[in-house]
Design an enzyme around this catalytic site. Sequence first.
Site, PDB file in Angstrom:
ATOM      1  N   THR A 142       0.827  -1.373   0.133  1.00 21.06           N
ATOM      2  CA  THR A 142      -0.188  -0.085   0.244  1.00 21.06           C
ATOM      3  C   THR A 142       0.655   1.122   0.299  1.00 21.06           C
ATOM      4  O   THR A 142       2.433   1.036  -0.176  1.00 21.06           O
ATOM      5  CB  THR A 142      -1.245   0.359   0.954  1.00 21.06           C
ATOM      6  OG1 THR A 142      -0.163  -0.232   2.291  1.00 21.06           O
ATOM      7  CG2 THR A 142      -2.026  -1.486   1.519  1.00 21.06           C
TER       8      THR A 142
ATOM      9  N   GLY B 134       7.173   1.493   2.261  1.00 15.49           N
ATOM     10  CA  GLY B 134       8.170   1.642   2.006  1.00 15.49           C
ATOM     11  C   GLY B 134       8.799   0.870   1.007  1.00 15.49           C
ATOM     12  O   GLY B 134       9.922   0.335   0.457  1.00 15.49           O
TER      13      GLY B 134
ATOM     14  N   SER C 292       9.567   2.650  -2.261  1.00 15.74           N
ATOM     15  CA  SER C 292      10.650   3.314  -2.156  1.00 15.74           C
ATOM     16  C   SER C 292      12.204   3.017  -1.703  1.00 15.74           C
ATOM     17  O   SER C 292      12.798   3.356  -2.204  1.00 15.74           O
ATOM     18  CB  SER C 292       9.935   4.824  -2.873  1.00 15.74           C
ATOM     19  OG  SER C 292       9.352   5.271  -3.777  1.00 15.74           O
TER      20      SER C 292
ATOM     21  N   ASP D 229      10.410   1.345  -9.865  1.00 18.26           N
ATOM     22  CA  ASP D 229       9.623   1.922  -9.163  1.00 18.26           C
ATOM     23  C   ASP D 229       8.243   2.582  -9.400  1.00 18.26           C
ATOM     24  O   ASP D 229       8.143   2.937 -10.443  1.00 18.26           O
ATOM     25  CB  ASP D 229       9.761   3.841  -8.565  1.00 18.26           C
ATOM     26  CG  ASP D 229       9.500   3.759  -6.575  1.00 18.26           C
ATOM     27  OD1 ASP D 229       9.556   2.840  -6.078  1.00 18.26           O
ATOM     28  OD2 ASP D 229       9.436   5.392  -7.025  1.00 18.26           O
ATOM     29  N   GLU D 230       6.907   2.535  -9.073  1.00 18.80           N
ATOM     30  CA  GLU D 230       5.687   2.934  -9.216  1.00 18.80           C
ATOM     31  C   GLU D 230       5.623   2.191 -10.254  1.00 18.80           C
ATOM     32  O   GLU D 230       4.826   2.726 -11.166  1.00 18.80           O
ATOM     33  CB  GLU D 230       5.477   4.559  -9.088  1.00 18.80           C
ATOM     34  CG  GLU D 230       6.340   5.880  -8.605  1.00 18.80           C
ATOM     35  CD  GLU D 230       5.023   5.306  -7.024  1.00 18.80           C
ATOM     36  OE1 GLU D 230       3.952   4.482  -6.811  1.00 18.80           O
ATOM     37  OE2 GLU D 230       5.607   5.652  -5.721  1.00 18.80           O
TER      38      GLU D 230
ATOM     39  N   GLY E 131       0.133  11.795  -5.577  1.00 20.00           N
ATOM     40  CA  GLY E 131      -0.247  12.415  -4.192  1.00 20.00           C
ATOM     41  C   GLY E 131       1.044  11.751  -3.191  1.00 20.00           C
ATOM     42  O   GLY E 131       0.871  10.610  -3.864  1.00 20.00           O
TER      43      GLY E 131
END
Length: 192
Positions: free
Chosen positions: A10, A14, A16, A83-84, A169
Amino acid sequence: MAQLYFRYGTMNSGKSIDVLKVAHNYEEQGKKVLLFTPVVNNRDGVGKVASRIGMQKEGIVVDEQMDMVQLAAAEKPNCILVDEAQFLSKQQVLQLAEIVDALNIPVIAYGLRADFVGDLFEGSYHLMALADKIEEIKTVCWFCDKKATMNMRCKDGIPVFEGEQIQIGGNESYIPVCRKCYSVKRKQSRQQ
């Protein structure tokens, strides 16, 4: 044998910081890492991989035109980190799988599993389907002590359950919650 990993959690779990830690560990040993981040990830600036605890590193921006396979073949890294990864397209996830299978380079993709209404993101959906290993990065619910499994979007501190799937966000917009607390807050919002 290289593998494709999908490490999900979620918001605020942690992910990143784990990306940055893994990149540091490879680089400290003199090994080459390619760090990818989707173009839509602009929370801390396009191309930045940043953790809420203040650490950051420049990444390679992935857009629809990028051929990650070609770049990996030319650069020959020891590992690729993403990432992401929830923001990747199906084609981009297929490229990651090809990097693993054709170039024998391990790929570790980090991202959210689902959005603020519980629907899978496109990238997450395809990573769940294609990853050799799926690992959860855990955190605790904002409201209780259970494991957080949902991302609750908030506006001015009030939970919202409608809107566009992608809204970049941080702590001002999202909190990690368990399914039970999510359901309670959703029912409360319907009664107002």
